[in-house]
Enzyme design. Structure first.
Site, PDB file in Angstrom:
ATOM      1  N   TRP A 109      40.985  37.644  38.262  1.00  0.00           N
ATOM      2  CA  TRP A 109      40.306  38.581  39.165  1.00  0.00           C
ATOM      3  C   TRP A 109      39.220  39.369  38.440  1.00  0.00           C
ATOM      4  O   TRP A 109      38.136  39.576  38.979  1.00  0.00           O
ATOM      5  CB  TRP A 109      41.307  39.510  39.840  1.00  0.00           C
ATOM      6  CG  TRP A 109      42.106  38.792  40.883  1.00  0.00           C
ATOM      7  CD1 TRP A 109      43.452  38.564  40.874  1.00  0.00           C
ATOM      8  CD2 TRP A 109      41.610  38.169  42.092  1.00  0.00           C
ATOM      9  NE1 TRP A 109      43.821  37.851  41.985  1.00  0.00           N
ATOM     10  CE2 TRP A 109      42.714  37.593  42.746  1.00  0.00           C
ATOM     11  CE3 TRP A 109      40.352  38.035  42.664  1.00  0.00           C
ATOM     12  CZ2 TRP A 109      42.601  36.896  43.956  1.00  0.00           C
ATOM     13  CZ3 TRP A 109      40.219  37.345  43.859  1.00  0.00           C
ATOM     14  CH2 TRP A 109      41.337  36.788  44.496  1.00  0.00           C
ATOM     15  N   ASP A 179      40.147  47.882  39.663  1.00  0.00           N
ATOM     16  CA  ASP A 179      40.673  47.066  40.752  1.00  0.00           C
ATOM     17  C   ASP A 179      42.198  47.175  40.665  1.00  0.00           C
ATOM     18  O   ASP A 179      42.810  46.638  39.746  1.00  0.00           O
ATOM     19  CB  ASP A 179      40.212  45.613  40.567  1.00  0.00           C
ATOM     20  CG  ASP A 179      40.822  44.672  41.615  1.00  0.00           C
ATOM     21  OD1 ASP A 179      41.622  45.134  42.458  1.00  0.00           O
ATOM     22  OD2 ASP A 179      40.495  43.466  41.580  1.00  0.00           O
ATOM     23  N   LYS A 203      48.881  43.536  49.299  1.00  0.00           N
ATOM     24  CA  LYS A 203      49.905  43.309  48.283  1.00  0.00           C
ATOM     25  C   LYS A 203      50.995  44.379  48.403  1.00  0.00           C
ATOM     26  O   LYS A 203      52.168  44.060  48.509  1.00  0.00           O
ATOM     27  CB  LYS A 203      49.316  43.338  46.873  1.00  0.00           C
ATOM     28  CG  LYS A 203      48.627  42.040  46.438  1.00  0.00           C
ATOM     29  CD  LYS A 203      47.347  41.725  47.152  1.00  0.00           C
ATOM     30  CE  LYS A 203      46.764  40.377  46.861  1.00  0.00           C
ATOM     31  NZ  LYS A 203      45.617  40.372  45.984  1.00  0.00           N
TER      32      LYS A 203
HETATM   33  C1  LIG Z   1      44.246  39.846  45.895  1.00  0.00           C
HETATM   34  C2  LIG Z   1      43.345  40.404  44.883  1.00  0.00           C
HETATM   35  C3  LIG Z   1      41.951  40.467  45.080  1.00  0.00           C
HETATM   36  C4  LIG Z   1      41.251  39.860  46.279  1.00  0.00           C
HETATM   37  O1  LIG Z   1      41.478  40.553  47.437  1.00  0.00           O
HETATM   38  P1  LIG Z   1      40.801  40.106  48.819  1.00  0.00           P
HETATM   39  O2  LIG Z   1      41.357  41.080  49.782  1.00  0.00           O
HETATM   40  O3  LIG Z   1      41.217  38.686  49.101  1.00  0.00           O
HETATM   41  O4  LIG Z   1      39.343  40.218  48.656  1.00  0.00           O
HETATM   42  C5  LIG Z   1      41.183  41.062  44.094  1.00  0.00           C
HETATM   43  N1  LIG Z   1      41.734  41.570  42.984  1.00  0.00           N
HETATM   44  C6  LIG Z   1      43.059  41.517  42.749  1.00  0.00           C
HETATM   45  C7  LIG Z   1      43.624  42.081  41.494  1.00  0.00           C
HETATM   46  C8  LIG Z   1      43.903  40.926  43.699  1.00  0.00           C
HETATM   47  O5  LIG Z   1      45.241  40.888  43.474  1.00  0.00           O
END
Ligand SMILES: *Cc1c(COP(=O)(O)O)cnc(C)c1O
Length: 369
Positions: A109, A179, A203
């Site tokens: 990511w 993030d 999540k």
């Molecule tokens: C799931 C995830 C994303 C992507 O999220 P989207 O909602 O599909 O854009 C980005 N960063 C991390 C760490 C993730 O777990």
């Protein structure tokens, strides 16, 4: 009827969209046809109605309380996932500053975030764990940030590789952007160490479709008014997350999840204790399996959210996933880029589910080692 359906539920180890607390789903189900006192569904009311404005304010306030967000930060509810944040962050925070942003790349990511930022402006990678297939994190003496960096970007938990920073990083003078998509609300954090935090909800915090951004007010001033409206943080802040029709149902569920964390779990420190003990059940078993199970992440950077490990062969891995699914332990297949198994054990995964997986793993090894 709802309790029969609840009994049908498997333990869902999906990395996201992931399981939600049963009591949250039941509450949403009870109120789906008519919100108490409103006479219509959350799916049917205007985003400018008093009922929805109360839901929005309540969700925001609960996040402020849970995370102890200090004065001087805005909480925004946006759409298009963390993927859009990969672009919005540099569009708003990089272009107006004359210096590059610095990215700490700890997994898939973080790498994607960097690649998107590179399309927007000048960005540098200050650390990249690719060499060891993202199985470790940089100790602080491997991280040197420029004091003039536009910002420093990190990923608190790498969902695919299963590595997680144990504590908030220190970015020095540069604003820290994180993030937190896959460990948001899983533990207390010190918000004042961050310039901006973003997390898609699916999540730990709610359903897909809503993304939470927590941003320090002084950074909002960087947003250039020539940016397209939706891509401009300041527009969202000025309109109180009502620049366009927001993900009303998603915000409603984030509010219910936050309430669950407050009233049933007892806050983020309590949630962290539960998450630690759930993860320890699996890691202890992996460590005592005499290399039948081999963890992907090095021991000091293991994620409490995504437990990644391999078995001795591809054949056994397939058999593991199939047999687990047959006993109601679902979605354990690892991400294709890492292989093996990934057990995502976010906040809503009950301890009983992790115990059940633990017992399955113990027995599977006895049968197959
Ligand atoms: C799931 C995830 C994303 C992507 O999220 P989207 O909602 O599909 O854009 C980005 N960063 C991390 C760490 C993730 O777990």
């Amino acid at each position: 009827m709802s309790s029969d359906r609840a009994k049908d539920r498997v333990y869902n180890f999906s990395a996201g969209p992931a399981n939600l607390p049963l009591s949250v789903l039941q509450k949403a189900q009870r109120d789906l046809l008519s919100l108490p006192g409103v006479g219509a569904s959350i799916l049917e009311i205007s985003h400018r109605s008093r009922a929805f404005l109360e839901i929005l304010a309540d969700a925001k306030e609960r996040l402020r309380t849970l995370l102890e967000i200090p004065e001087g930060y805005e909480v925004l509810f946006l759409q298009a996932g963390s993927r859009l944040q990969f672009s919005m962050v540099p569009m708003n925070l990089l272009r107006p500053v004359g210096a590059p942003a610095e990215y700490v790349v700890t997994g898939s990511w973080g790498k994607k975030a960097f690649e998107q930022a590179r399309l927007v402006g000048d960005v540098n990678v200050v650390w990249d764990g690719q060499e060891s297939n993202y199985d470790r994190l940089p100790p602080s003496d491997e991280l040197m940030f420029s004091e003039t960096a536009a910002y420093v970007h990190t990923t608190s938990n790498e969902t695919i590789q299963g590595v997680q920073f144990a504590a908030d990083l220190d970015a020095g003078a540069a604003p820290l952007v994180a993030d937190m998509s896959s460990d948001f609300l899983s533990r207390p954090i010190n918000v004042s160490k961050y310039g901006l935090i973003y997390a898609c909800a699916q999540k730990n915090a709610g359903p897909a479709g809503v993304t939470i951004v927590i941003v320090r007010n002084d950074l909002l001033l960087r947003s250039d008014d020539r940016l397209p409206g939706y891509l401009n943080y300041q527009e969202h802040a000025k309109s109180g997350s009502l620049y366009n029709t927001p993900c009303t149902f998603g915000i409603y569920l984030v509010g219910l999840v936050a309430k669950w964390l407050q009233e049933e779990i007892g806050g983020l420190a309590a949630m962290q204790r539960v998450n630690r003990s759930k993860a320890a059940l699996l890691y202890d078993l992996i460590d005592s399996s005499e290399d039948f199970y081999i963890g992907h992440a090095q021991a000091d950077c293991r994620s409490l959210m995504n437990v990644t490990f391999r078995l001795p062969s591809v054949e056994l891995t397939r058999q593991f996933v199939e047999e687990a699914a047959a006993t109601g332990l679902d979605q354990l297949q690892g991400h294709r880029s890492v292989g093996g198994i990934r057990a995502s054990i976010y906040n809503a995964m009950p301890t009983a589910g992790v115990e059940s997986l633990h017992n399955f793993m113990r027995d599977f090894r006895i049968r197959n080692a």
